[in-house]
Design a protein around this motif. Structure first.
Motif, PDB file in Angstrom:
ATOM      1  N   LEU A 177      31.945  59.305  40.394  1.00  0.00           N
ATOM      2  CA  LEU A 177      31.791  58.304  39.345  1.00  0.00           C
ATOM      3  C   LEU A 177      32.121  56.930  39.914  1.00  0.00           C
ATOM      4  CD1 LEU A 177      31.102  58.209  36.309  1.00  0.00           C
ATOM      5  CD2 LEU A 177      33.558  58.119  35.870  1.00  0.00           C
ATOM      6  N   VAL A 178      31.151  56.023  39.809  1.00  0.00           N
ATOM      7  CA  VAL A 178      31.348  54.641  40.247  1.00  0.00           C
ATOM      8  C   VAL A 178      31.601  53.790  39.008  1.00  0.00           C
ATOM      9  CG1 VAL A 178      30.355  52.681  41.471  1.00  0.00           C
ATOM     10  CG2 VAL A 178      29.850  55.004  42.235  1.00  0.00           C
ATOM     11  N   LEU A 179      32.786  53.238  38.902  1.00  0.00           N
ATOM     12  CA  LEU A 179      33.195  52.476  37.729  1.00  0.00           C
ATOM     13  C   LEU A 179      32.639  51.058  37.781  1.00  0.00           C
ATOM     14  CD1 LEU A 179      36.938  53.592  37.615  1.00  0.00           C
ATOM     15  CD2 LEU A 179      34.980  54.632  36.463  1.00  0.00           C
ATOM     16  N   PRO A 180      32.500  50.419  36.634  1.00  0.00           N
ATOM     17  CA  PRO A 180      31.980  49.041  36.624  1.00  0.00           C
ATOM     18  C   PRO A 180      32.950  48.073  37.281  1.00  0.00           C
ATOM     19  CG  PRO A 180      32.731  49.678  34.442  1.00  0.00           C
ATOM     20  CD  PRO A 180      32.767  50.919  35.272  1.00  0.00           C
ATOM     21  N   ARG A 181      32.408  46.960  37.683  1.00  0.00           N
ATOM     22  CA  ARG A 181      33.226  45.920  38.307  1.00  0.00           C
ATOM     23  C   ARG A 181      34.163  45.293  37.277  1.00  0.00           C
ATOM     24  NH1 ARG A 181      31.511  43.462  42.812  1.00  0.00           N
ATOM     25  NH2 ARG A 181      29.359  44.025  42.276  1.00  0.00           N
ATOM     26  N   ILE A 182      35.372  44.965  37.700  1.00  0.00           N
ATOM     27  CA  ILE A 182      36.356  44.313  36.823  1.00  0.00           C
ATOM     28  C   ILE A 182      36.730  42.971  37.430  1.00  0.00           C
ATOM     29  CG2 ILE A 182      38.687  44.425  35.868  1.00  0.00           C
ATOM     30  CD1 ILE A 182      38.449  47.403  35.743  1.00  0.00           C
ATOM     31  N   GLU A 183      36.555  41.910  36.641  1.00  0.00           N
ATOM     32  CA  GLU A 183      37.009  40.589  37.051  1.00  0.00           C
ATOM     33  C   GLU A 183      38.408  40.347  36.486  1.00  0.00           C
ATOM     34  OE1 GLU A 183      34.436  37.296  36.456  1.00  0.00           O
ATOM     35  OE2 GLU A 183      32.605  38.410  36.971  1.00  0.00           O
ATOM     36  N   VAL A 184      39.263  39.788  37.304  1.00  0.00           N
ATOM     37  CA  VAL A 184      40.629  39.487  36.866  1.00  0.00           C
ATOM     38  C   VAL A 184      40.583  38.251  35.988  1.00  0.00           C
ATOM     39  CG1 VAL A 184      42.961  38.925  37.602  1.00  0.00           C
ATOM     40  CG2 VAL A 184      41.571  40.507  38.953  1.00  0.00           C
ATOM     41  N   LEU A 185      41.032  38.396  34.749  1.00  0.00           N
ATOM     42  CA  LEU A 185      41.024  37.290  33.807  1.00  0.00           C
ATOM     43  C   LEU A 185      42.343  36.536  33.849  1.00  0.00           C
ATOM     44  CD1 LEU A 185      39.241  39.026  30.784  1.00  0.00           C
ATOM     45  CD2 LEU A 185      38.249  37.881  32.773  1.00  0.00           C
ATOM     46  N   GLY A 186      42.386  35.393  33.173  1.00  0.00           N
ATOM     47  CA  GLY A 186      43.574  34.537  33.205  1.00  0.00           C
ATOM     48  C   GLY A 186      44.790  35.219  32.646  1.00  0.00           C
ATOM     49  N   ARG A 187      45.936  34.681  32.978  1.00  0.00           N
ATOM     50  CA  ARG A 187      47.203  35.261  32.544  1.00  0.00           C
ATOM     51  C   ARG A 187      47.612  34.811  31.155  1.00  0.00           C
ATOM     52  NH1 ARG A 187      48.202  39.712  35.364  1.00  0.00           N
ATOM     53  NH2 ARG A 187      47.748  39.373  37.572  1.00  0.00           N
ATOM     54  N   ARG A 188      46.857  33.885  30.561  1.00  0.00           N
ATOM     55  CA  ARG A 188      47.232  33.424  29.223  1.00  0.00           C
ATOM     56  C   ARG A 188      46.934  34.501  28.202  1.00  0.00           C
ATOM     57  NH1 ARG A 188      43.961  28.058  28.453  1.00  0.00           N
ATOM     58  NH2 ARG A 188      42.386  29.425  29.383  1.00  0.00           N
ATOM     59  N   ARG A 189      47.774  34.549  27.164  1.00  0.00           N
ATOM     60  CA  ARG A 189      47.527  35.459  26.058  1.00  0.00           C
ATOM     61  C   ARG A 189      46.299  34.992  25.297  1.00  0.00           C
ATOM     62  NH1 ARG A 189      51.058  40.060  24.852  1.00  0.00           N
ATOM     63  NH2 ARG A 189      52.811  39.787  26.240  1.00  0.00           N
TER      64      ARG A 189
END
Length: 434
Positions: A177-189
């Motif tokens: 299983l190849v999972l989708p790409r994940i982009e790291v989002l900002g640390r703000r809530r």
């Protein structure tokens, strides 16, 4: 991990004809031998006849020997890791063991692999004594999410003279299983902090701490160390601490998978961008302790939209996400509606296909809740990126008027950029990436 036992002779004896066993060289030997045999008999030359018999007998005997060979191969295949992200390498190890009581000949093996993972790996298997083991490995890497199959393993063996060859397929395979790409989002809530019926609970925890406790009457068997002495003195009876865990906020992520709405193809299409955005937002919200609900074609079809899901479940679902009919998205909205009635956070990743569906999507946000919408300008994914059309911007204004924080996304914009716009502190915001 998959393990199978297989006997080469089972296939060789179950219908493999001699003509199918002979190689081009073997067929040439047989044809030449029969020709010489016929010529020698017709012309009366004994020596030519003997040569013809020899040339004819060699491929026939070699094919009979190949068909009667009996060597069992036990195959074990393992993948590390079994679940990998896009562009991540994985190691595939294949262990072959000779489970027969005879020595195996030299063999050539080829693994059946999807071309998106790599070219088909080929190996040379030396002769193996009984119970001997050989391990071969190779690496795979994929740039497209989805489920891929490794195997079966094809084994080819022949005789030392190259007159015969038998190719058999060892049953057994392993799915990767190849999972989708994940982009790291900002640390703000996100903008949902402290908003809505569910949003106020974590805010109170933040003020008072997660160690706040309630008290109740003492029961037989309670740990004496949990006695709450101030409450006991106040009520003149034993009271014990009852720890309460802070409630988790709920977030509903809605994914628009309408085939009629998305444009572009492959990894550069709008649908793949939407899947990446969904995975990235889910990972971000999980990190910030949200309880997730995913409303998509896959979860509604399986009746799982109302169930809280972990990030691993979300990624597995998104790895297999496919485009569907417009009626399926109507069903997605129907399932998502009850989840949003009590407020909370709603994140919608939708296309600019039509205003009616977008209006019904905007109705998911409750007055006490928070709505974050990524509106895809799908036309830009099918052509050279340019300014968003007036039609798309008008749809974004309509959604913003309903209280949503909205961002119009075109080709070339990252998920991080879109998220930084819609999660800005302002109450309602319209942004565009172009």
């Amino acid at each position: 991990m998959v393990q199978d036992e297989y006997s080469d002779s089972d296939v060789a004896l179950s219908g493999t004809r001699i003509g199918g066993v002979l190689t081009i060289r073997g067929r040439g030997f047989l044809a030449a031998g029969l020709t010489l045999l016929a010529g020698g008999l017709l012309l009366g030359f004994i020596d030519i006849t003997r040569v013809g018999v020899l040339l004819s007998a060699l491929p026939l005997l070699a094919s009979l020997r190949a068909r009667r060979s009996n060597n069992n191969l036990r195959v074990t295949r393992s993948v590390h890791p079994a679940r990998l992200a896009v562009d991540q390498n994985a190691r595939v190890a294949i262990v072959l063991q000779n489970a027969s009581d005879r020595r195996t000949p030299l063999q050539f093996a080829e693994e059946q692999v999807d071309y998106l993972l790599r070219d088909r790996p080929r190996f040379v298997l030396p002769a193996m004594e009984p119970e001997d083991m050989r391990e071969v490995d190779y690496e795979i890497c994929c740039q497209v999410r989805g489920r891929y199959r490794l195997g079966p393993l094809t084994v080819r063996k022949g005789d030392p003279y190259g007159l015969t060859a038998i190719t058999t397929s060892l049953p057994g395979f392993t799915d990767v299983l190849v999972l989708p790409r994940i982009e790291v989002l900002g640390r703000r809530r996100s903008a949902a902090n402290g908003i809505g019926a569910e949003g106020t609970i974590p805010h109170m925890v933040a003020m008072h701490g997660e160690d706040d406790v309630a008290v109740r009457n003492y029961r037989n068997g309670d740990d004496l160390r949990r006695i709450h002495w101030p409450a006991t003195a106040h009520r003149s009876e034993l009271m014990v601490r009852q720890e309460d865990h802070p409630a988790r906020r709920r977030a509903v992520i809605v994914l628009d998978s309408r085939e009629s709405g998305h444009q572009g193809s492959g990894a550069m299409g709008s649908f793949e961008w939407a899947v990446t955005a969904t995975a990235s937002v889910a990972a971000y919200l999980t990190e910030h302790h949200y309880t997730l609900h995913l409303a998509s074609n896959e979860t509604t079809t399986e009746g799982l939209a109302t169930h809280a899901v972990e990030i691993d479940d979300v990624l597995t679902t998104l790895a297999l996400a496919r485009l569907g009919a417009s009626q399926q998205f109507d069903e997605v909205l129907r399932w998502a509606r009850p989840l949003t009635l009590s407020g909370g956070l709603v994140v919608a990743i939708v296309t600019d296909h039509d205003q009616d569906t977008l209006r019904r999507t905007a109705a998911l946000r409750q007055p006490e809740g928070t709505g974050l919408m990524i509106l895809l300008d799908t036309a830009s994914f099918a052509q050279q990126p340019g300014p968003a059309t007036e039609h798309t911007l008008a749809m974004a204004d309509m959604v913003s008027a309903a209280g949503w924080s909205t961002c119009v996304v075109g080709a070339g914009m990252t998920v991080e950029q879109a998220w930084s716009i819609i999660s800005a502190p302002s109450s309602v915001r319209v942004g565009t990436g172009r």
